[in-house]
Design a protein around this motif. Sequence first.
Motif, PDB file in Angstrom:
ATOM      1  N   LEU A 176       0.852  -1.190   0.000  1.00 32.07           N
ATOM      2  CA  LEU A 176       0.000   0.000   0.000  1.00 32.07           C
ATOM      3  C   LEU A 176       0.886   1.238   0.000  1.00 32.07           C
ATOM      4  O   LEU A 176       1.759   1.382   0.856  1.00 32.07           O
ATOM      5  CB  LEU A 176      -0.899   0.010   1.241  1.00 32.07           C
ATOM      6  N   SER A 204      -8.728   8.992  -2.573  1.00 38.30           N
ATOM      7  CA  SER A 204      -9.267   8.854  -1.215  1.00 38.30           C
ATOM      8  C   SER A 204      -8.357   9.539  -0.213  1.00 38.30           C
ATOM      9  O   SER A 204      -7.198   9.842  -0.505  1.00 38.30           O
ATOM     10  CB  SER A 204      -9.402   7.363  -0.870  1.00 38.30           C
ATOM     11  N   TYR A 250      -0.952  -0.852  -4.401  1.00 38.14           N
ATOM     12  CA  TYR A 250      -2.248  -0.194  -4.225  1.00 38.14           C
ATOM     13  C   TYR A 250      -1.945   1.221  -3.744  1.00 38.14           C
ATOM     14  O   TYR A 250      -1.433   1.415  -2.642  1.00 38.14           O
ATOM     15  CB  TYR A 250      -3.104  -0.942  -3.212  1.00 38.14           C
ATOM     16  N   LYS A 303      -6.539   4.718  -6.144  1.00 36.17           N
ATOM     17  CA  LYS A 303      -7.774   5.106  -5.483  1.00 36.17           C
ATOM     18  C   LYS A 303      -7.686   6.572  -5.076  1.00 36.17           C
ATOM     19  O   LYS A 303      -6.689   7.010  -4.497  1.00 36.17           O
ATOM     20  CB  LYS A 303      -8.023   4.251  -4.242  1.00 36.17           C
ATOM     21  N   VAL A 344      -2.933   5.239  -3.003  1.00 37.10           N
ATOM     22  CA  VAL A 344      -4.021   6.140  -2.623  1.00 37.10           C
ATOM     23  C   VAL A 344      -3.533   7.581  -2.710  1.00 37.10           C
ATOM     24  O   VAL A 344      -2.448   7.900  -2.226  1.00 37.10           O
ATOM     25  CB  VAL A 344      -4.491   5.833  -1.180  1.00 37.10           C
ATOM     26  N   TRP A 363      -6.552   1.588   2.484  1.00 34.63           N
ATOM     27  CA  TRP A 363      -7.405   0.966   1.456  1.00 34.63           C
ATOM     28  C   TRP A 363      -7.798  -0.401   1.996  1.00 34.63           C
ATOM     29  O   TRP A 363      -7.193  -1.412   1.696  1.00 34.63           O
ATOM     30  CB  TRP A 363      -6.656   0.854   0.139  1.00 34.63           C
ATOM     31  N   GLU A 364      -8.828  -0.385   2.810  1.00 30.86           N
ATOM     32  CA  GLU A 364      -9.194  -1.573   3.582  1.00 30.86           C
ATOM     33  C   GLU A 364      -9.607  -2.744   2.704  1.00 30.86           C
ATOM     34  O   GLU A 364      -9.410  -3.906   3.072  1.00 30.86           O
ATOM     35  CB  GLU A 364     -10.327  -1.225   4.562  1.00 30.86           C
ATOM     36  N   GLU A 365     -10.156  -2.459   1.547  1.00 33.19           N
ATOM     37  CA  GLU A 365     -10.666  -3.521   0.662  1.00 33.19           C
ATOM     38  C   GLU A 365      -9.618  -4.582   0.355  1.00 33.19           C
ATOM     39  O   GLU A 365      -9.939  -5.767   0.236  1.00 33.19           O
ATOM     40  CB  GLU A 365     -11.168  -2.884  -0.633  1.00 33.19           C
ATOM     41  N   TYR A 366      -8.358  -4.169   0.217  1.00 37.06           N
ATOM     42  CA  TYR A 366      -7.299  -5.110  -0.165  1.00 37.06           C
ATOM     43  C   TYR A 366      -6.360  -5.469   0.988  1.00 37.06           C
ATOM     44  O   TYR A 366      -5.373  -6.179   0.792  1.00 37.06           O
ATOM     45  CB  TYR A 366      -6.498  -4.556  -1.338  1.00 37.06           C
TER      46      TYR A 366
END
Length: 219
Positions: free
Chosen positions: A91, A141, A112, A139, A114, A147-150
């Motif tokens: 992340l 944001s 990932y 993303k 952000v 980025w909690e989804e991943y």
Amino acid sequence: MNPRFAGIGMTSRRTRERMIARLREQGVAHPDVLRVMLETPRHLFVEEALASRAYEDTALPIGFNQTISQPYIVARMTELLLESGPLDKVLEVGTGSGYQTAILAQLVKRVYSVERIYPLQQRARQHLQELQLRNVRFKHSDGGWGWEEYAPYDAILAAAAPSEIPETLLAQMARRSVMIIPVGQGDRQILKRVTRNESGFRVEDIEPVNFVPFLPGIL
């Protein structure tokens, strides 16, 4: 190679080689980090008027009161991230110019990233597409949310300095993962390495740094 990627004059490969020699002198030793930074055209990630300064060891403005970090800091943070071994999911908090993203994308399996400032994110996305780096998800944001989804992530790298480490990011760290993050305000920032183990978190101070502040909200 696209001539724009290769560069000429102060953006040429010879200039990049001087940057790599300087990084070695500054103590950066990870061969993969040095190789990727040699091959990645940093001048693409700054304004055209500043391209001739792209390989100097300095942060440069990219608009919206943000900067592209100096090469040493990018190399150092990346090296610290990779010390624990190969990484799958990383992340990145603060896409910014996309240069750090591009370095990571060539060294880990998935990134990932952000970013709270939409125009910066879109510009970074375009540059990574030009470089054919396809293992990055973006993303728009607030970075403090992660980025909690991943999640959970094998590693987290933050490119802005909060006054203290966000609990949200700690919660998204996998077991035996690492986070590299600048912490502090003004000229009292310290780069920290946070390691998560079975019993909790270990925090180490690495060195003084100077990053833009970690701000809430989106633009």
